[in-house]
Design a protein around this motif. Structure first.
Motif, PDB file in Angstrom:
ATOM      1  N   MET A 156       0.851  -1.182   0.000  1.00 26.57           N
ATOM      2  CA  MET A 156       0.000   0.000   0.000  1.00 26.57           C
ATOM      3  C   MET A 156       0.887   1.232   0.000  1.00 26.57           C
ATOM      4  O   MET A 156       1.890   1.290   0.721  1.00 26.57           O
ATOM      5  CB  MET A 156      -0.898   0.020   1.234  1.00 26.57           C
ATOM      6  N   ILE A 157       0.563   2.211  -0.845  1.00 30.76           N
ATOM      7  CA  ILE A 157       1.275   3.479  -0.876  1.00 30.76           C
ATOM      8  C   ILE A 157       0.317   4.574  -0.454  1.00 30.76           C
ATOM      9  O   ILE A 157      -0.721   4.770  -1.079  1.00 30.76           O
ATOM     10  CB  ILE A 157       1.841   3.772  -2.280  1.00 30.76           C
ATOM     11  N   LEU A 158       0.646   5.256   0.631  1.00 31.06           N
ATOM     12  CA  LEU A 158      -0.188   6.334   1.152  1.00 31.06           C
ATOM     13  C   LEU A 158       0.351   7.653   0.620  1.00 31.06           C
ATOM     14  O   LEU A 158       1.491   8.029   0.880  1.00 31.06           O
ATOM     15  CB  LEU A 158      -0.166   6.333   2.678  1.00 31.06           C
ATOM     16  N   LYS A 159      -0.501   8.354  -0.149  1.00 28.26           N
ATOM     17  CA  LYS A 159      -0.114   9.635  -0.729  1.00 28.26           C
ATOM     18  C   LYS A 159      -0.801  10.760   0.026  1.00 28.26           C
ATOM     19  O   LYS A 159      -1.985  10.695   0.312  1.00 28.26           O
ATOM     20  CB  LYS A 159      -0.509   9.685  -2.217  1.00 28.26           C
ATOM     21  N   SER A 160      -0.028  11.789   0.367  1.00 25.69           N
ATOM     22  CA  SER A 160      -0.583  12.951   1.067  1.00 25.69           C
ATOM     23  C   SER A 160       0.319  14.144   0.779  1.00 25.69           C
ATOM     24  O   SER A 160       1.144  14.096  -0.139  1.00 25.69           O
ATOM     25  CB  SER A 160      -0.650  12.679   2.577  1.00 25.69           C
ATOM     26  N   GLU A 161       0.126  15.230   1.559  1.00 21.96           N
ATOM     27  CA  GLU A 161       0.981  16.392   1.374  1.00 21.96           C
ATOM     28  C   GLU A 161       2.424  16.063   1.723  1.00 21.96           C
ATOM     29  O   GLU A 161       3.362  16.679   1.235  1.00 21.96           O
ATOM     30  CB  GLU A 161       0.501  17.559   2.247  1.00 21.96           C
ATOM     31  N   LYS A 162       2.602  15.063   2.593  1.00 21.32           N
ATOM     32  CA  LYS A 162       3.935  14.614   2.985  1.00 21.32           C
ATOM     33  C   LYS A 162       4.470  13.636   1.935  1.00 21.32           C
ATOM     34  O   LYS A 162       3.723  13.200   1.058  1.00 21.32           O
ATOM     35  CB  LYS A 162       3.870  13.938   4.356  1.00 21.32           C
ATOM     36  N   PRO A 163       5.746  13.267   1.997  1.00 24.24           N
ATOM     37  CA  PRO A 163       6.264  12.262   1.062  1.00 24.24           C
ATOM     38  C   PRO A 163       5.469  10.961   1.138  1.00 24.24           C
ATOM     39  O   PRO A 163       4.961  10.586   2.197  1.00 24.24           O
ATOM     40  CB  PRO A 163       7.715  12.060   1.544  1.00 24.24           C
ATOM     41  N   ASP A 164       5.342  10.265   0.004  1.00 20.51           N
ATOM     42  CA  ASP A 164       4.589   9.019  -0.039  1.00 20.51           C
ATOM     43  C   ASP A 164       5.140   8.022   0.984  1.00 20.51           C
ATOM     44  O   ASP A 164       6.344   7.950   1.215  1.00 20.51           O
ATOM     45  CB  ASP A 164       4.661   8.395  -1.433  1.00 20.51           C
ATOM     46  N   THR A 165       4.227   7.258   1.589  1.00 22.50           N
ATOM     47  CA  THR A 165       4.603   6.242   2.566  1.00 22.50           C
ATOM     48  C   THR A 165       4.209   4.867   2.044  1.00 22.50           C
ATOM     49  O   THR A 165       3.055   4.657   1.664  1.00 22.50           O
ATOM     50  CB  THR A 165       3.900   6.489   3.915  1.00 22.50           C
ATOM     51  N   ARG A 166       5.140   3.944   2.009  1.00 22.40           N
ATOM     52  CA  ARG A 166       4.889   2.596   1.512  1.00 22.40           C
ATOM     53  C   ARG A 166       4.784   1.622   2.677  1.00 22.40           C
ATOM     54  O   ARG A 166       5.621   1.618   3.573  1.00 22.40           O
ATOM     55  CB  ARG A 166       6.017   2.148   0.586  1.00 22.40           C
ATOM     56  N   SER A 167       3.719   0.812   2.667  1.00 19.41           N
ATOM     57  CA  SER A 167       3.523  -0.199   3.712  1.00 19.41           C
ATOM     58  C   SER A 167       3.247  -1.557   3.093  1.00 19.41           C
ATOM     59  O   SER A 167       2.687  -1.655   2.001  1.00 19.41           O
ATOM     60  CB  SER A 167       2.352   0.185   4.633  1.00 19.41           C
ATOM     61  N   ILE A 168       3.644  -2.599   3.806  1.00 21.55           N
ATOM     62  CA  ILE A 168       3.388  -3.987   3.407  1.00 21.55           C
ATOM     63  C   ILE A 168       2.611  -4.649   4.537  1.00 21.55           C
ATOM     64  O   ILE A 168       3.007  -4.562   5.702  1.00 21.55           O
ATOM     65  CB  ILE A 168       4.706  -4.749   3.168  1.00 21.55           C
ATOM     66  N   MET A 169       1.473  -5.267   4.222  1.00 19.06           N
ATOM     67  CA  MET A 169       0.696  -5.985   5.231  1.00 19.06           C
ATOM     68  C   MET A 169       0.747  -7.481   4.961  1.00 19.06           C
ATOM     69  O   MET A 169       0.443  -7.931   3.854  1.00 19.06           O
ATOM     70  CB  MET A 169      -0.755  -5.514   5.243  1.00 19.06           C
ATOM     71  N   ILE A 170       1.144  -8.245   5.969  1.00 17.40           N
ATOM     72  CA  ILE A 170       1.152  -9.700   5.901  1.00 17.40           C
ATOM     73  C   ILE A 170       0.450 -10.203   7.155  1.00 17.40           C
ATOM     74  O   ILE A 170       0.986 -10.080   8.260  1.00 17.40           O
ATOM     75  CB  ILE A 170       2.578 -10.269   5.812  1.00 17.40           C
ATOM     76  N   GLY A 171      -0.751 -10.744   6.980  1.00 17.35           N
ATOM     77  CA  GLY A 171      -1.530 -11.137   8.150  1.00 17.35           C
ATOM     78  C   GLY A 171      -1.865  -9.911   8.980  1.00 17.35           C
ATOM     79  O   GLY A 171      -2.419  -8.940   8.478  1.00 17.35           O
ATOM     80  N   ASP A 172      -1.520  -9.935  10.264  1.00 17.32           N
ATOM     81  CA  ASP A 172      -1.778  -8.815  11.150  1.00 17.32           C
ATOM     82  C   ASP A 172      -0.570  -7.893  11.294  1.00 17.32           C
ATOM     83  O   ASP A 172      -0.627  -6.922  12.050  1.00 17.32           O
ATOM     84  CB  ASP A 172      -2.184  -9.319  12.542  1.00 17.32           C
ATOM     85  N   MET A 173       0.522  -8.201  10.587  1.00 21.29           N
ATOM     86  CA  MET A 173       1.732  -7.389  10.687  1.00 21.29           C
ATOM     87  C   MET A 173       1.790  -6.363   9.552  1.00 21.29           C
ATOM     88  O   MET A 173       1.555  -6.699   8.388  1.00 21.29           O
ATOM     89  CB  MET A 173       2.974  -8.270  10.641  1.00 21.29           C
ATOM     90  N   VAL A 174       2.080  -5.122   9.912  1.00 22.23           N
ATOM     91  CA  VAL A 174       2.256  -4.060   8.928  1.00 22.23           C
ATOM     92  C   VAL A 174       3.685  -3.530   9.031  1.00 22.23           C
ATOM     93  O   VAL A 174       4.158  -3.216  10.131  1.00 22.23           O
ATOM     94  CB  VAL A 174       1.263  -2.902   9.158  1.00 22.23           C
ATOM     95  N   TYR A 175       4.368  -3.473   7.896  1.00 20.25           N
ATOM     96  CA  TYR A 175       5.730  -2.953   7.834  1.00 20.25           C
ATOM     97  C   TYR A 175       5.682  -1.645   7.037  1.00 20.25           C
ATOM     98  O   TYR A 175       5.241  -1.640   5.890  1.00 20.25           O
ATOM     99  CB  TYR A 175       6.667  -3.943   7.150  1.00 20.25           C
ATOM    100  N   THR A 176       6.124  -0.555   7.643  1.00 17.05           N
ATOM    101  CA  THR A 176       6.089   0.756   6.999  1.00 17.05           C
ATOM    102  C   THR A 176       7.505   1.266   6.781  1.00 17.05           C
ATOM    103  O   THR A 176       8.315   1.297   7.718  1.00 17.05           O
ATOM    104  CB  THR A 176       5.302   1.763   7.854  1.00 17.05           C
ATOM    105  N   HIS A 177       7.780   1.660   5.544  1.00 21.33           N
ATOM    106  CA  HIS A 177       9.114   2.157   5.213  1.00 21.33           C
ATOM    107  C   HIS A 177       9.274   3.568   5.762  1.00 21.33           C
ATOM    108  O   HIS A 177       8.409   4.427   5.579  1.00 21.33           O
ATOM    109  CB  HIS A 177       9.315   2.158   3.698  1.00 21.33           C
ATOM    110  N   GLN A 178      10.398   3.807   6.459  1.00 23.81           N
ATOM    111  CA  GLN A 178      10.646   5.090   7.085  1.00 23.81           C
ATOM    112  C   GLN A 178      11.248   6.081   6.099  1.00 23.81           C
ATOM    113  O   GLN A 178      12.111   5.729   5.301  1.00 23.81           O
ATOM    114  CB  GLN A 178      11.626   4.918   8.260  1.00 23.81           C
TER     115      GLN A 178
END
Length: 207
Positions: free
Chosen positions: A1-23
């Motif tokens: 998932m890529i979250l786009k907003s006024e801030k720099p894009d944020t990329r996350s990966i969801m596997i089961g109940d775990m979410v990994y977000t790139h800093q």
């Protein structure tokens, strides 16, 4: 998932109940932060991540109307539905969502109980699956606008968790922050004592 907003894009990966977000900036040398959405067995919030929850929440809603057939802004043929709901409307959907698994119903209930109003434009593709959902939700903290697009149902993508040596846990970050704050508080108290013992009046720790 890529979250786009006024801030720099944020990329996350969801596997089961775990979410990994790139800093955006590595934290303690780690490029990713992990968060367990079902920590201690408690349900997580994933309304913007799972298209099944859009449908589950909208089942049986009288305020949902069929706008008609058309194309999404992405050029996909779809049926357009629109609705505006109060918190009571969202919670009332609990009976309709019994078609969902119990755990997913719990997730859904948790994700909407704080929402005061919820508006949605939903597009359903020819195969019966949602292809796009534009939502505006409000709660005590403000208003959030989200556009979510969905595709490639049933296909297995190359989704993998980041390397373990590149991941720092959210809980570990919070514990370290608490430890540093506690240490800073103890250091200030010690400095205050030292100054008072020296007859210098000490620090004004209450201000």
């Amino acid at each position: 998932m890529i979250l786009k907003s006024e801030k720099p894009d944020t990329r996350s990966i969801m596997i089961g109940d775990m979410v990994y977000t790139h800093q955006g900036e590595p934290l303690e040398g780690k490029a990713w932060m992990s968060m367990n959405l079902a920590k201690d067995g408690k349900p997580g919030v994933r309304l913007n991540d799972d298209p099944a929850e859009y449908l589950g929440m909208l089942l049986g809603q009288e305020q949902l109307t069929h706008v008609g057939a058309g194309k999404t802004s992405d050029g996909i043929d779809a049926e357009h539905y629109k609705g505006s709901f109060t918190n009571a409307d969202l919670l009332k959907a609990d009976e309709s969502t019994k078609a969902m698994e119990a755990a997913n119903r719990t997730y859904l209930h948790e994700s909407v109980k704080h929402i005061t109003t919820f508006e949605v434009d939903l597009w359903i593709g020819k195969d019966g699956y949602p292809v796009r959902a534009d939502t505006v939700s409000a709660d005590g903290k403000g208003t959030t606008k989200t556009t979510a697009t969905f595709s490639d149902y049933g296909k297995v993508g190359p989704i993998q968790a980041p390397p373990a040596d590149q991941v720092i846990a959210f809980d570990a970050v919070m514990k370290e922050t608490d430890r540093k704050l506690k240490q800073a508080d103890e250091d200030l108290k010690e400095a205050d004592k030292t100054l008072r013992d020296a007859g210098l009046g000490g620090l004004d720790l209450d201000s």
